[in-house]
Design a protein around this motif. Structure first.
Motif, PDB file in Angstrom:
ATOM      1  N   LEU A 120      65.617 -61.830  25.339  1.00 26.83           N
ATOM      2  CA  LEU A 120      64.306 -62.337  25.756  1.00 26.83           C
ATOM      3  C   LEU A 120      64.420 -63.810  26.124  1.00 26.83           C
ATOM      4  N   TRP A 121      63.561 -64.249  27.028  1.00 31.58           N
ATOM      5  CA  TRP A 121      63.639 -65.617  27.549  1.00 31.58           C
ATOM      6  C   TRP A 121      62.589 -66.509  26.911  1.00 31.58           C
ATOM      7  N   ASN A 122      62.984 -67.745  26.702  1.00 26.01           N
ATOM      8  CA  ASN A 122      62.074 -68.790  26.254  1.00 26.01           C
ATOM      9  C   ASN A 122      62.321 -70.031  27.104  1.00 26.01           C
ATOM     10  N   ASN A 123      61.364 -70.941  27.132  1.00 21.94           N
ATOM     11  CA  ASN A 123      61.576 -72.197  27.848  1.00 21.94           C
ATOM     12  C   ASN A 123      61.485 -73.362  26.876  1.00 21.94           C
ATOM     13  N   THR A 124      62.241 -74.401  27.162  1.00 21.63           N
ATOM     14  CA  THR A 124      62.311 -75.558  26.279  1.00 21.63           C
ATOM     15  C   THR A 124      62.674 -76.787  27.111  1.00 21.63           C
ATOM     16  N   SER A 125      62.761 -77.925  26.461  1.00 20.86           N
ATOM     17  CA  SER A 125      63.121 -79.151  27.156  1.00 20.86           C
ATOM     18  C   SER A 125      64.534 -79.051  27.731  1.00 20.86           C
ATOM     19  N   CYS A 126      64.702 -79.481  28.970  1.00 19.49           N
ATOM     20  CA  CYS A 126      66.007 -79.444  29.621  1.00 19.49           C
ATOM     21  C   CYS A 126      66.999 -80.405  28.970  1.00 19.49           C
ATOM     22  N   ASP A 127      66.485 -81.340  28.150  1.00 14.64           N
ATOM     23  CA  ASP A 127      67.361 -82.296  27.476  1.00 14.64           C
ATOM     24  C   ASP A 127      67.940 -81.747  26.178  1.00 14.64           C
ATOM     25  N   ASP A 128      67.441 -80.590  25.702  1.00 11.28           N
ATOM     26  CA  ASP A 128      68.063 -79.943  24.547  1.00 11.28           C
ATOM     27  C   ASP A 128      69.486 -79.531  24.908  1.00 11.28           C
ATOM     28  N   GLN A 129      70.311 -79.299  23.899  1.00  8.85           N
ATOM     29  CA  GLN A 129      71.700 -78.921  24.143  1.00  8.85           C
ATOM     30  C   GLN A 129      71.974 -77.528  23.592  1.00  8.85           C
ATOM     31  N   HIS A 130      72.557 -76.680  24.429  1.00 12.65           N
ATOM     32  CA  HIS A 130      72.841 -75.292  24.048  1.00 12.65           C
ATOM     33  C   HIS A 130      74.116 -74.834  24.730  1.00 12.65           C
ATOM     34  N   HIS A 131      74.650 -73.695  24.247  1.00 12.61           N
ATOM     35  CA  HIS A 131      75.680 -72.988  24.988  1.00 12.61           C
ATOM     36  C   HIS A 131      75.049 -72.437  26.272  1.00 12.61           C
ATOM     37  N   PHE A 132      75.872 -71.922  27.191  1.00 10.65           N
ATOM     38  CA  PHE A 132      75.308 -71.469  28.457  1.00 10.65           C
ATOM     39  C   PHE A 132      76.195 -70.401  29.098  1.00 10.65           C
ATOM     40  N   ILE A 133      75.622 -69.717  30.081  1.00 12.61           N
ATOM     41  CA  ILE A 133      76.320 -68.663  30.820  1.00 12.61           C
ATOM     42  C   ILE A 133      76.465 -69.088  32.272  1.00 12.61           C
ATOM     43  N   CYS A 134      77.702 -69.079  32.765  1.00 20.07           N
ATOM     44  CA  CYS A 134      77.962 -69.319  34.187  1.00 20.07           C
ATOM     45  C   CYS A 134      78.107 -67.986  34.911  1.00 20.07           C
ATOM     46  N   TYR A 135      77.734 -67.981  36.168  1.00 15.86           N
ATOM     47  CA  TYR A 135      78.037 -66.860  37.059  1.00 15.86           C
ATOM     48  C   TYR A 135      79.236 -67.248  37.910  1.00 15.86           C
ATOM     49  N   ASP A 136      80.205 -66.339  38.048  1.00 15.41           N
ATOM     50  CA  ASP A 136      81.381 -66.606  38.869  1.00 15.41           C
ATOM     51  C   ASP A 136      81.473 -65.541  39.959  1.00 15.41           C
ATOM     52  N   GLY A 137      81.229 -65.960  41.198  1.00  9.60           N
ATOM     53  CA  GLY A 137      81.279 -65.040  42.332  1.00  9.60           C
ATOM     54  C   GLY A 137      82.536 -65.180  43.157  1.00  9.60           C
ATOM     55  N   LYS A 138      83.553 -65.845  42.624  1.00  5.76           N
ATOM     56  CA  LYS A 138      84.791 -66.050  43.377  1.00  5.76           C
ATOM     57  C   LYS A 138      85.560 -64.744  43.506  1.00  5.76           C
ATOM     58  N   GLN A 139      86.357 -64.652  44.553  1.00  7.38           N
ATOM     59  CA  GLN A 139      87.066 -63.414  44.840  1.00  7.38           C
ATOM     60  C   GLN A 139      88.285 -63.203  43.952  1.00  7.38           C
ATOM     61  N   ASP A 140      88.808 -64.275  43.330  1.00  5.91           N
ATOM     62  CA  ASP A 140      90.068 -64.176  42.601  1.00  5.91           C
ATOM     63  C   ASP A 140      89.875 -63.992  41.102  1.00  5.91           C
ATOM     64  N   THR A 141      88.695 -63.546  40.691  1.00  6.94           N
ATOM     65  CA  THR A 141      88.453 -63.320  39.264  1.00  6.94           C
ATOM     66  C   THR A 141      87.621 -62.067  39.062  1.00  6.94           C
ATOM     67  N   ASN A 142      87.874 -61.368  37.952  1.00  5.40           N
ATOM     68  CA  ASN A 142      87.069 -60.199  37.598  1.00  5.40           C
ATOM     69  C   ASN A 142      85.975 -60.556  36.602  1.00  5.40           C
ATOM     70  N   LEU A 143      85.898 -61.833  36.212  1.00  7.37           N
ATOM     71  CA  LEU A 143      84.870 -62.278  35.285  1.00  7.37           C
ATOM     72  C   LEU A 143      83.622 -62.665  36.083  1.00  7.37           C
ATOM     73  N   THR A 144      82.526 -61.975  35.839  1.00  2.43           N
ATOM     74  CA  THR A 144      81.282 -62.291  36.531  1.00  2.43           C
ATOM     75  C   THR A 144      80.435 -63.232  35.696  1.00  2.43           C
ATOM     76  N   TYR A 145      80.279 -62.934  34.396  1.00  2.00           N
ATOM     77  CA  TYR A 145      79.494 -63.757  33.485  1.00  2.00           C
ATOM     78  C   TYR A 145      80.445 -64.447  32.504  1.00  2.00           C
ATOM     79  N   VAL A 146      80.396 -65.776  32.481  1.00  2.00           N
ATOM     80  CA  VAL A 146      81.330 -66.549  31.661  1.00  2.00           C
ATOM     81  C   VAL A 146      80.528 -67.330  30.624  1.00  2.00           C
ATOM     82  N   LEU A 147      80.741 -67.001  29.362  1.00  2.00           N
ATOM     83  CA  LEU A 147      80.065 -67.689  28.273  1.00  2.00           C
ATOM     84  C   LEU A 147      80.807 -68.975  27.942  1.00  2.00           C
TER      85      LEU A 147
END
Length: 343
Positions: A120-147
């Motif tokens: 579920l999603w929540n919103n908070t101050s952008c200045d807070d610090q958290h872990h995050f998920i990157c999306y990788d759409g490059k052709q040379d990797t099989n990792l789509t979601y990178v924690l």
């Protein structure tokens, strides 16, 4: 390389949306933002709009030098809107930019979105610090979601993802929401996703959500209404944006819209050699060359750019099972590719 493949191009399946390429022009006259806008509209198309990282890199190449701050076409508007950090329109099908999975009672205060381990999603101050998920759409990797298990502000997480992968993750539908939830479920900590809230609008009325703020300048209470970009390559703020009084006088960047034609080609491939590894980059390059030759036979320019388009699961190819003639299933299992060329 002998690819040992039969290729059948579904030419009737071409999808050809209208698109445009931004060609940027540096104007060294010092003007306020409104006068710069008028000048660009009179001589080109408008003050610079930036749609994605490809646009930004093209803009940087065209203006890089000793000039420090330059006007671009982003200006504060009157209404707030939720946007995705990854602004590439080709990435989203119809309605996918509007998908939301807010927790009960949200959104409330805060400009940036988090996903909890419950999905579920929540919103908070952008200045807070958290872990995050990157999306990788490059052709040379099989990792789509990178924690990324580092605590960062939202804007620093965005910068990290753009430098090392593609962007902060967009969540386009419930299937992707479930996949990302699985990725973080054992961590017991929420993660940043790429959704943010702002009121900034482009001079040409484009709906591009691309932003590249200097850290510390991405706030709901930004005092000034117009945007400048640094082009001074020796500065730590190089290519970053800040908000500036519209009455200030700076050089500026105009853009000219060049028409493009983008085509998505769906293909069915019959494999002669069952041991051929379709994930091998060399094999994929050989297939692309064969595709390029076939597209040339159909009248496309020889310099047409051809790239693979990964599916949400990170794969390019999907094996078609026997006895699955339904059109919807067939289309999901067919490989997609994107061609791009200037007309």
């Amino acid at each position: 390389m002998e690819t040992s493949l039969y290729l059948t191009l579904l030419i009737s399946g071409f999808y050809t949306p209208s698109s445009c390429l931004h060609q940027y022009h540096l104007i060294t006259n010092n003007m306020n933002w409104t006068d710069a806008q008028s000048y660009c509209r009179a001589h080109y198309t408008d003050l610079a709009t930036v749609d994605d990282m490809e646009d930004l890199n093209r803009l940087i190449t065209s203006v890089s030098g000793s000039i420090y701050w330059l006007w671009i076409g982003l200006k504060k508007g009157d209404s707030m809107k939720w946007n995705w950090s990854l602004a590439d329109r080709r990435f989203y099908r119809e309605g996918e930019t509007e998908f939301r999975n807010w927790d009960t009672g949200t959104p409330q205060n805060g400009n940036c979105a988090l996903m909890s381990t419950a999905g579920l999603w929540n919103n908070t101050s952008c200045d807070d610090q958290h872990h995050f998920i990157c999306y990788d759409g490059k052709q040379d990797t099989n990792l789509t979601y990178v924690l990324i298990q580092e605590n960062k502000t939202w804007i620093d997480a965005q910068s990290y993802c753009r430098q090392n992968h593609t962007d902060l993750v967009s969540v386009r539908n419930q299937t992707e929401n479930t996949e990302i939830k699985k990725k973080i479920s054992l961590r017991r900590l929420p993660v940043w996703i790429g959704l943010f809230l702002d009121s900034w609008r482009w001079s040409d009325q484009s709906d591009s959500s691309f932003r590249n703020w200097l850290p510390g300048w991405f706030r709901i209470d930004q005092k000034y209404s117009c945007t400048t970009m640094s082009s001074y390559s020796s500065s730590s703020s190089y290519s970053k944006w800040i908000n500036t009084p519209c009455e200030n006088h700076y050089p500026f960047i105009c853009y000219e819209a060049l028409q493009l034609k983008r085509q998505v080609v769906r293909m069915k491939m019959t494999q002669r050699d069952q041991h051929l590894n379709l994930r091998d980059p060399a094999v994929q390059d050989a297939i692309v060359q064969e595709i390029r030759n076939k597209l040339k036979e159909q009248g496309l320019p020889a310099d047409t750019k051809v790239t693979w388009k990964k599916q949400p699961d990170g794969k390019v190819f999907h094996k078609e099972e026997e006895g699955s003639p339904k059109k919807e299933e067939e289309e999901k299992k067919m490989k997609r590719m994107m061609t791009k060329g200037e007309l």
